[in-house]
Write a protein that holds these residues in place. Structure first.
Motif, PDB file in Angstrom:
ATOM      1  N   LEU A  73     -26.140 -64.203 -78.011  1.00 57.38           N
ATOM      2  CA  LEU A  73     -25.414 -63.976 -79.252  1.00 57.38           C
ATOM      3  C   LEU A  73     -25.376 -62.485 -79.577  1.00 57.38           C
ATOM      4  O   LEU A  73     -26.407 -61.809 -79.530  1.00 57.38           O
ATOM      5  N   ILE A  74     -24.187 -61.997 -79.901  1.00 57.42           N
ATOM      6  CA  ILE A  74     -24.006 -60.614 -80.336  1.00 57.42           C
ATOM      7  C   ILE A  74     -23.462 -60.661 -81.761  1.00 57.42           C
ATOM      8  O   ILE A  74     -22.297 -61.004 -81.985  1.00 57.42           O
ATOM      9  N   ARG A  99     -16.103 -66.144 -82.278  1.00 61.25           N
ATOM     10  CA  ARG A  99     -15.990 -67.046 -83.423  1.00 61.25           C
ATOM     11  C   ARG A  99     -17.203 -66.841 -84.327  1.00 61.25           C
ATOM     12  O   ARG A  99     -18.249 -66.349 -83.892  1.00 61.25           O
ATOM     13  N   PRO A 100     -17.097 -67.229 -85.587  1.00 59.82           N
ATOM     14  CA  PRO A 100     -18.239 -67.081 -86.476  1.00 59.82           C
ATOM     15  C   PRO A 100     -19.340 -68.097 -86.230  1.00 59.82           C
ATOM     16  O   PRO A 100     -20.484 -67.866 -86.585  1.00 59.82           O
ATOM     17  N   VAL A 101     -19.023 -69.242 -85.618  1.00 58.80           N
ATOM     18  CA  VAL A 101     -20.033 -70.263 -85.351  1.00 58.80           C
ATOM     19  C   VAL A 101     -20.188 -70.407 -83.851  1.00 58.80           C
ATOM     20  O   VAL A 101     -19.206 -70.495 -83.115  1.00 58.80           O
ATOM     21  N   ALA A 102     -21.426 -70.436 -83.380  1.00 62.53           N
ATOM     22  CA  ALA A 102     -21.663 -70.413 -81.944  1.00 62.53           C
ATOM     23  C   ALA A 102     -21.378 -71.743 -81.271  1.00 62.53           C
ATOM     24  O   ALA A 102     -21.086 -71.783 -80.089  1.00 62.53           O
ATOM     25  N   PRO A 137     -25.192 -66.191 -61.244  1.00 68.73           N
ATOM     26  CA  PRO A 137     -25.565 -66.744 -62.546  1.00 68.73           C
ATOM     27  C   PRO A 137     -24.431 -66.592 -63.557  1.00 68.73           C
ATOM     28  O   PRO A 137     -23.679 -65.628 -63.534  1.00 68.73           O
ATOM     29  N   HIS A 138     -24.339 -67.551 -64.450  1.00 70.81           N
ATOM     30  CA  HIS A 138     -23.294 -67.555 -65.465  1.00 70.81           C
ATOM     31  C   HIS A 138     -23.918 -67.295 -66.826  1.00 70.81           C
ATOM     32  O   HIS A 138     -24.894 -67.941 -67.209  1.00 70.81           O
ATOM     33  N   VAL A 139     -23.374 -66.323 -67.549  1.00 70.54           N
ATOM     34  CA  VAL A 139     -23.859 -65.973 -68.876  1.00 70.54           C
ATOM     35  C   VAL A 139     -22.714 -66.146 -69.852  1.00 70.54           C
ATOM     36  O   VAL A 139     -21.571 -65.753 -69.568  1.00 70.54           O
ATOM     37  N   ARG A 140     -23.018 -66.771 -70.962  1.00 75.00           N
ATOM     38  CA  ARG A 140     -22.014 -66.928 -72.004  1.00 75.00           C
ATOM     39  C   ARG A 140     -22.397 -66.056 -73.187  1.00 75.00           C
ATOM     40  O   ARG A 140     -23.503 -66.162 -73.721  1.00 75.00           O
ATOM     41  N   LEU A 141     -21.478 -65.174 -73.582  1.00 75.28           N
ATOM     42  CA  LEU A 141     -21.705 -64.246 -74.688  1.00 75.28           C
ATOM     43  C   LEU A 141     -20.835 -64.683 -75.864  1.00 75.28           C
ATOM     44  O   LEU A 141     -19.629 -64.867 -75.713  1.00 75.28           O
ATOM     45  N   VAL A 142     -21.447 -64.878 -77.018  1.00 76.62           N
ATOM     46  CA  VAL A 142     -20.716 -65.242 -78.224  1.00 76.62           C
ATOM     47  C   VAL A 142     -20.775 -64.048 -79.176  1.00 76.62           C
ATOM     48  O   VAL A 142     -21.854 -63.622 -79.577  1.00 76.62           O
ATOM     49  N   VAL A 143     -19.605 -63.504 -79.517  1.00 78.94           N
ATOM     50  CA  VAL A 143     -19.501 -62.293 -80.335  1.00 78.94           C
ATOM     51  C   VAL A 143     -19.046 -62.663 -81.736  1.00 78.94           C
ATOM     52  O   VAL A 143     -18.075 -63.408 -81.907  1.00 78.94           O
TER      53      VAL A 143
END
Length: 227
Positions: free
Chosen positions: A205-206, A155-158, A178-184
């Protein structure tokens, strides 16, 4: 007299067809749809011929100096490497391996981008997990060999949407690693997005520039800390 008239008609018809064909070819070339002319491909063809002659001359010299072993080994290597390089550089095969050009990334819709990210994760050693398909919000989940789990959002907004809960970190799933959240995002994150990601913890954030580098072949570990 009738014979002369028929010949004249055929001649005019032939000239008209040739003229129409030339006009069609000029129009196609102007649109870039007709293909290259000989003078356009001649330099590349000359390079290929010179390279082929150089390879043949090198193999012949190696045969006279070292015997048949070296040329045969070189031919075997070429027979294996050249098809692999050609297959790797084909657009469809390249995309399946997780490599995309910036133009290809720009043409993808949301689900196409999710597929591209899944392929890039597999390329970097992650195992992509099956996720129920949601038409309006594609999502990717993955796990690596060290037990790290990743959830990718697009999405454009994190910041999460009102109906979206943040990733759970308790219970049996938390024990898996461990849990990682990637926002593209193909664009640029705002300062508010960056601050939100820092407050959340475990959110990476990517943006567009990092996404293009990732699609070009840079490993995800070099773009963001996901361990």
């Amino acid at each position: 007299m009738a014979l002369v008239t028929r010949r004249g008609r055929r001649s005019r018809t032939g000239v008209s067809r040739r003229s129409q064909r030339r006009r069609t070819i000029r129009a196609l070339r102007a649109e870039g749809r007709y293909g290259p002319r000989l003078r356009d491909v001649l330099p590349a063809l000359a390079v290929v011929v010179v390279a082929f002659c150089a390879v043949v001359a090198g193999l012949a010299t190696a045969y006279r100096a070292l015997g048949p072993g070296i040329p045969v080994g070189a031919l075997v290597v070429l027979a294996v490497v050249v098809p692999a390089v050609v297959r790797h550089n084909r657009p469809l095969a390249r995309r399946r391996l997780g490599y995309y050009t910036p133009e290809e990334l720009a043409d993808l819709d949301a689900h196409g981008l999710a597929l591209a990210v899944s392929r890039m994760l597999r390329r970097d050693g992650w195992r992509v997990l099956s996720v129920p398909d949601t038409p309006d919000r594609p999502r990717v989940r993955a796990r690596d060999g060290s037990g790290h789990r990743m959830e990718v959002a697009f999405r454009p907004v994190a910041e999460p949407l009102p109906d979206e809960d943040p990733p759970t970190r308790s219970g049996r799933r938390a024990q898996a690693g461990p849990h990682v959240r990637l926002v593209v995002h193909r664009g640029t994150f705002s300062h508010r997005d960056v601050q939100w990601a820092r407050r959340q913890g475990g959110v990476r954030l990517i943006d567009g520039s990092h996404l293009r580098r990732w699609a070009h072949g840079t490993h995800l570990d070099e773009l963001t800390d996901v361990s």
